[in-house]
Write an enzyme that holds these catalytic residues in place. Structure first.
Site, PDB file in Angstrom:
ATOM      1  N   TYR A   1     -57.421 -70.502  -7.161  1.00  9.11           N
ATOM      2  CA  TYR A   1     -58.567 -71.287  -6.714  1.00  9.11           C
ATOM      3  C   TYR A   1     -59.924 -70.609  -6.859  1.00  9.11           C
ATOM      4  O   TYR A   1     -60.948 -71.268  -6.739  1.00  9.11           O
ATOM      5  CB  TYR A   1     -58.327 -71.743  -5.271  1.00  9.11           C
ATOM      6  CG  TYR A   1     -57.205 -72.749  -5.204  1.00  9.11           C
ATOM      7  CD1 TYR A   1     -57.418 -74.062  -5.572  1.00  9.11           C
ATOM      8  CD2 TYR A   1     -55.928 -72.365  -4.838  1.00  9.11           C
ATOM      9  CE1 TYR A   1     -56.392 -74.986  -5.555  1.00  9.11           C
ATOM     10  CE2 TYR A   1     -54.880 -73.285  -4.819  1.00  9.11           C
ATOM     11  CZ  TYR A   1     -55.122 -74.596  -5.176  1.00  9.11           C
ATOM     12  OH  TYR A   1     -54.109 -75.504  -5.175  1.00  9.11           O
TER      13      TYR A   1
ATOM     14  N   PHE B   1     -52.930 -77.504   7.055  1.00 12.82           N
ATOM     15  CA  PHE B   1     -53.163 -78.755   6.353  1.00 12.82           C
ATOM     16  C   PHE B   1     -52.895 -78.568   4.882  1.00 12.82           C
ATOM     17  O   PHE B   1     -52.729 -77.470   4.408  1.00 12.82           O
ATOM     18  CB  PHE B   1     -54.581 -79.308   6.593  1.00 12.82           C
ATOM     19  CG  PHE B   1     -55.707 -78.421   6.111  1.00 12.82           C
ATOM     20  CD1 PHE B   1     -56.179 -78.527   4.803  1.00 12.82           C
ATOM     21  CD2 PHE B   1     -56.294 -77.493   6.954  1.00 12.82           C
ATOM     22  CE1 PHE B   1     -57.229 -77.718   4.356  1.00 12.82           C
ATOM     23  CE2 PHE B   1     -57.350 -76.687   6.525  1.00 12.82           C
ATOM     24  CZ  PHE B   1     -57.809 -76.803   5.235  1.00 12.82           C
TER      25      PHE B   1
END
Length: 405
Positions: A124, A405
């Site tokens: 990322y 999450f």
């Protein structure tokens, strides 16, 4: 490879993209029963898919929430919560196309920050996400561990039924509030899949709540893991903490005191805890609380650099001019003066230069400018500016997310 399309997911494509994500993450196939329970938490909104001949081969998802930044403001946040590419279509530009489309949509909507938990940390950074908050895994030996007699005390702890746990904890989380930089609000769609299925009637987890003079002020969610084996049939269970939040030190101490009082337990194991949580200092012998690991937790991506920098507070030091480079959202590239009075774009010469992913690492206060410069992530143009940046960006408490999450 056949050309593919990148576009928003439609309502009819919710189930196929959810199935795709499950396969990409090596999960079991989703049954109709499971989909009936979790489907409402997988809306089509804010999802982008890559499609080949009409079938999904890649997915990225997010939900809108808010994040606490240093100084206490809560900024709009895009929480990226489902990214996957079909195994036979990886390393062909699918993920890059997805992330570019998603970031462009965040910028168009005026979202200043995006965040994610990285399953593979090497992925990322190239999309502008930086490791902005760390978390530790701690294991406390039982029954040896004891809280010392000066640890704050008061209130009481009660255990909830599964029905009460589903009903009461969302409101309690909101009342406790976002007590650290990096913590996020939990929208309604978060609870069914990430909380209810663990604590509800079909779940295995236990929920205990601490109540003080002003009512409920903390809770813990934990599971019991049986460690008995043929060779060690008398081994005690391990309490595995999934979620623990408290509004004040008395509530936090009360919850840990409860966990350490449960009978027939050999250890309490808690992952994703704040790196500066003072649990070891609460014990008469701090060696009974062992830190097993420190890992990356929240990855942060400034989407609107000017808005994000101006939203947080800074400590007292002379301003520093940062030259920020963003290779995906080019509008962010530029110089920013950061000081106790806030941040603004400037034409002044830069003191420090960094890419937007490194700004994400610096933003919440987890990493110092000195450490990032020593690691080669910050180009130092004025050596005196490094110490000033350290003082400006540092925070009293370590950032922490605390929400899966």
């Amino acid at each position: 490879m056949t050309a593919f399309d990148v576009r928003p997911v439609t309502e009819d494509e919710r189930r196929p993209t959810y199935d795709l994500l499950g396969r990409a993450l090596h999960s079991n196939r989703v049954s109709d029963t499971t989909w009936a329970r979790v489907g409402e938490s997988w809306p089509a909104a804010h999802k982008f898919g890559v499609f080949e001949r009409g079938a999904p081969i890649g997915i990225t998802s997010s939900f809108d929430t808010g994040i606490a930044v240093p100084g206490g403001r809560v900024l709009p946040l895009a929480a990226v919560d489902g990214v996957g590419v079909r195994a036979d279509r990886t390393r062909r530009g699918v993920l890059s196309a997805l992330m570019a489309a998603q970031l462009a949509e965040f910028a168009e909507r005026g979202i200043p920050l995006a965040a994610l938990h990285a399953s593979e940390p090497t992925i990322y950074g190239r999309f502008g996400y930086g490791s902005a908050a760390l978390a530790k895994t701690v294991r406390v030996a039982r029954p040896a561990a004891r809280l010392h007699d000066r640890v704050p005390s008061g209130g009481e702890v009660r255990m909830l039924t599964p029905e009460e746990a589903v009903k009461e904890i969302p409101g309690l989380y909101r009342r406790i509030g976002l007590t650290r930089p990096g913590m996020i609000e939990r929208p309604d769609l978060w609870w069914p899949t990430t909380h209810d299925r663990h604590v509800g009637p079909d779940g295995s987890h236990v929920v205990a709540v601490h109540s003080g003079p002003e009512g409920d002020d903390g809770y813990v969610v934990y599971d019991t893991v049986d460690t008995r084996t043929l060779d060690d049939p008398d081994a005690g269970a391990v309490l595995k903490v999934r979620d623990l939040h408290a509004a004040n030190p008395v509530a936090a101490a009360g919850l840990w005191r409860f966990l350490l009082s449960v009978d027939l337990v050999s250890a309490v194991h808690a992952r994703h805890r704040p790196v500066d949580e003072a649990l070891a200092a609460m014990l008469t012998d701090h060696r009974h609380a062992r830190t097993l690991d420190v890992e990356d937790d929240l990855w942060l991506r400034p989407v609107d650099v000017a808005a994000a920098l101006d939203a947080r507070t800074y400590r007292a030091a002379e301003p520093v001019v940062l030259a920020v480079t963003d290779r995906i959202l080019a509008a962010n590239t530029g110089h920013y003066e950061v000081g106790p009075d806030g941040a603004r774009r400037t034409d002044a010469a830069a003191d420090l230069a960094l890419d937007v992913d490194t700004l994400g690492m610096l933003y919440l206060g987890q990493w110092s400018a000195t450490a990032l410069a020593q690691a080669g992530r910050v180009e130092v143009r004025d050596p005196a500016a490094v110490a000033r940046a350290d003082e400006l960006f540092t925070t009293v408490t370590a950032p922490w997310n605390g929400t899966l999450f």
